[in-house]
Design a protein around this motif. Structure first.
Motif, mmCIF file in Angstrom:
data_model
loop_
_atom_site.group_PDB
_atom_site.id
_atom_site.type_symbol
_atom_site.label_atom_id
_atom_site.label_comp_id
_atom_site.label_asym_id
_atom_site.label_seq_id
_atom_site.Cartn_x
_atom_site.Cartn_y
_atom_site.Cartn_z
ATOM 1 N N ARG A 178 0.668 -1.180 -0.002
ATOM 2 C CA ARG A 178 0.015 0.107 0.007
ATOM 3 C C ARG A 178 0.963 1.404 0.018
ATOM 4 N NH1 ARG A 178 -4.518 -0.377 4.536
ATOM 5 N NH2 ARG A 178 -2.802 -0.674 5.689
ATOM 6 N N PRO A 179 1.437 1.518 -0.979
ATOM 7 C CA PRO A 179 2.423 2.598 -1.178
ATOM 8 C C PRO A 179 1.825 3.978 -1.001
ATOM 9 C CG PRO A 179 2.160 1.750 -3.226
ATOM 10 C CD PRO A 179 1.504 0.958 -2.433
ATOM 11 N N THR A 180 0.591 4.186 -1.038
ATOM 12 C CA THR A 180 -0.055 5.435 -0.935
ATOM 13 C C THR A 180 -0.657 5.697 0.676
ATOM 14 O OG1 THR A 180 -2.198 4.800 -1.940
ATOM 15 C CG2 THR A 180 -0.358 5.786 -3.377
ATOM 16 N N HIS A 181 -0.522 4.514 1.155
ATOM 17 C CA HIS A 181 -1.353 4.686 2.721
ATOM 18 C C HIS A 181 -0.214 5.393 3.618
ATOM 19 C CE1 HIS A 181 -2.235 2.600 6.778
ATOM 20 N NE2 HIS A 181 -3.450 2.877 6.119
ATOM 21 N N ASP A 182 -0.857 6.656 3.808
ATOM 22 C CA ASP A 182 -0.258 7.745 4.350
ATOM 23 C C ASP A 182 -0.060 7.719 5.844
ATOM 24 O OD1 ASP A 182 0.886 8.643 2.026
ATOM 25 O OD2 ASP A 182 -0.615 10.258 1.828
ATOM 26 N N GLY A 183 -0.602 6.583 6.552
ATOM 27 C CA GLY A 183 -0.683 6.740 7.982
ATOM 28 C C GLY A 183 -0.503 5.178 8.345
ATOM 29 N N VAL A 184 -0.961 4.833 9.815
ATOM 30 C CA VAL A 184 -1.001 3.711 10.281
ATOM 31 C C VAL A 184 -2.255 3.222 10.735
ATOM 32 C CG1 VAL A 184 1.524 3.637 10.885
ATOM 33 C CG2 VAL A 184 -0.286 4.423 12.384
ATOM 34 N N ASP A 185 -2.561 1.692 10.694
ATOM 35 C CA ASP A 185 -3.813 1.344 11.209
ATOM 36 C C ASP A 185 -3.862 0.784 12.215
ATOM 37 O OD1 ASP A 185 -5.141 2.275 8.735
ATOM 38 O OD2 ASP A 185 -4.680 0.615 7.693
ATOM 39 N N LEU A 186 -4.687 0.989 13.403
ATOM 40 C CA LEU A 186 -4.579 0.613 14.602
ATOM 41 C C LEU A 186 -6.013 -0.096 14.989
ATOM 42 C CD1 LEU A 186 -3.390 3.778 16.579
ATOM 43 C CD2 LEU A 186 -2.138 1.621 15.724
#
Ligand SMILES: [Zn+2]
Length: 255
Positions: A126-134
């Motif tokens: 996911r190269p455009t995933h600009d954050g983290v998922d919690l």
């Protein structure tokens, strides 16, 4: 998932001091073997590279804190220098004739949710995933990680969709989300809230204040919190940094 339709011009940082001749003689400056010095999001080579400074550039330093030990052109040290915009350079490449900057105040940030780490920043998948998922459960509280001011509290989804129902992979956008502008001018973003945020634009918030409740509005296939960190205001894809080292440097490890 990335926010939609919010792209804007990237922030421009001014780093160079305007020291007088007398101050310049004692002031710090970049000293490398000739190449540029990397600017990092955290006091470590694990921090994202946020820019570079040419050899010889004069520096205005906010404070100094311990981090990864680096052997550079000037010295071997664990000290990193924080620039006025919150970014870092290794003190191993900073020449000075005066005293080093004062120690940075102790970190005072907290985690945005009591939730496990699910996914990372700009991974190969996911190269455009600009954050983290919690993995925040539905309706669990989402907290301001530090004091600041609410700059965004709204619904962000593709046309024909709404935020007050569960989203899906077919829906674009951040859903119900909040952005907080902090005292160091960084911005944190909290996406996919279950319903309208508890805070309004312009409202000051304290560290740990509840901003809303986790959910899956927008581009989400399960309840979770998508959390972003930006090194400037306004938040753009260009000033997004990996939240893991940024938050860890402030005493709030996310994984
Ligand atoms: Zn996400």
């Amino acid at each position: 998932m990335a926010l939609i339709a919010l792209a804007g011009a990237g922030a421009v940082f001014v780093l160079l001091g305007t020291a007088s001749t007398a101050e310049a003689a004692a002031g710090p400056s970049v000293r490398t073997e000739g190449g540029p010095l990397k600017i990092r999001s955290a006091p470590s080579q694990n921090g994202a590279i946020l820019g570079t400074l040419a050899n010889g550039t004069r520096l205005t330093l906010a404070c100094q804190q311990a981090g990864q030990q680096i052997t550079g052109s000037v010295r071997t040290t664990t000290a990193w220098d924080r620039l006025s915009d919150g970014r870092y350079v290794s003190d191993a490449y900073v020449a000075r004739t005066g005293t080093p900057p004062a120690s940075c105040p102790p970190p005072t940030w907290i985690r945005p949710a009591n939730a496990p780490f699910w996914g990372g920043f700009r991974t190969p998948q996911r190269p455009t995933h600009d954050g983290v998922d919690l993995g925040a459960p539905r309706n669990s509280p989402v907290f301001a990680v530090a004091a600041g001011t609410v700059v965004t509290a709204e619904c962000n989804v593709s046309p024909t969709h709404v935020c007050d129902v569960d989203g899906s992979a077919a829906v674009a956008g951040c859903g119900w989300y909040v952005e907080i502008r902090h005292l160091d001018n960084s911005v944190t973003r909290y996406c996919h809230l279950a319903r309208r945020p508890l805070v309004n634009v312009g409202q000051p918030v304290a560290r740990g204040q509840a901003l809303g409740y986790a959910g899956m509005s927008g581009n989400a296939s399960a309840p979770h919190l998508h959390f972003e960190v930006h090194t400037g205001y306004p938040a753009t894809p260009q000033n997004a940094v990996d939240p893991l080292p940024f938050m860890a440097a402030r005493g709030a490890a996310l994984r």
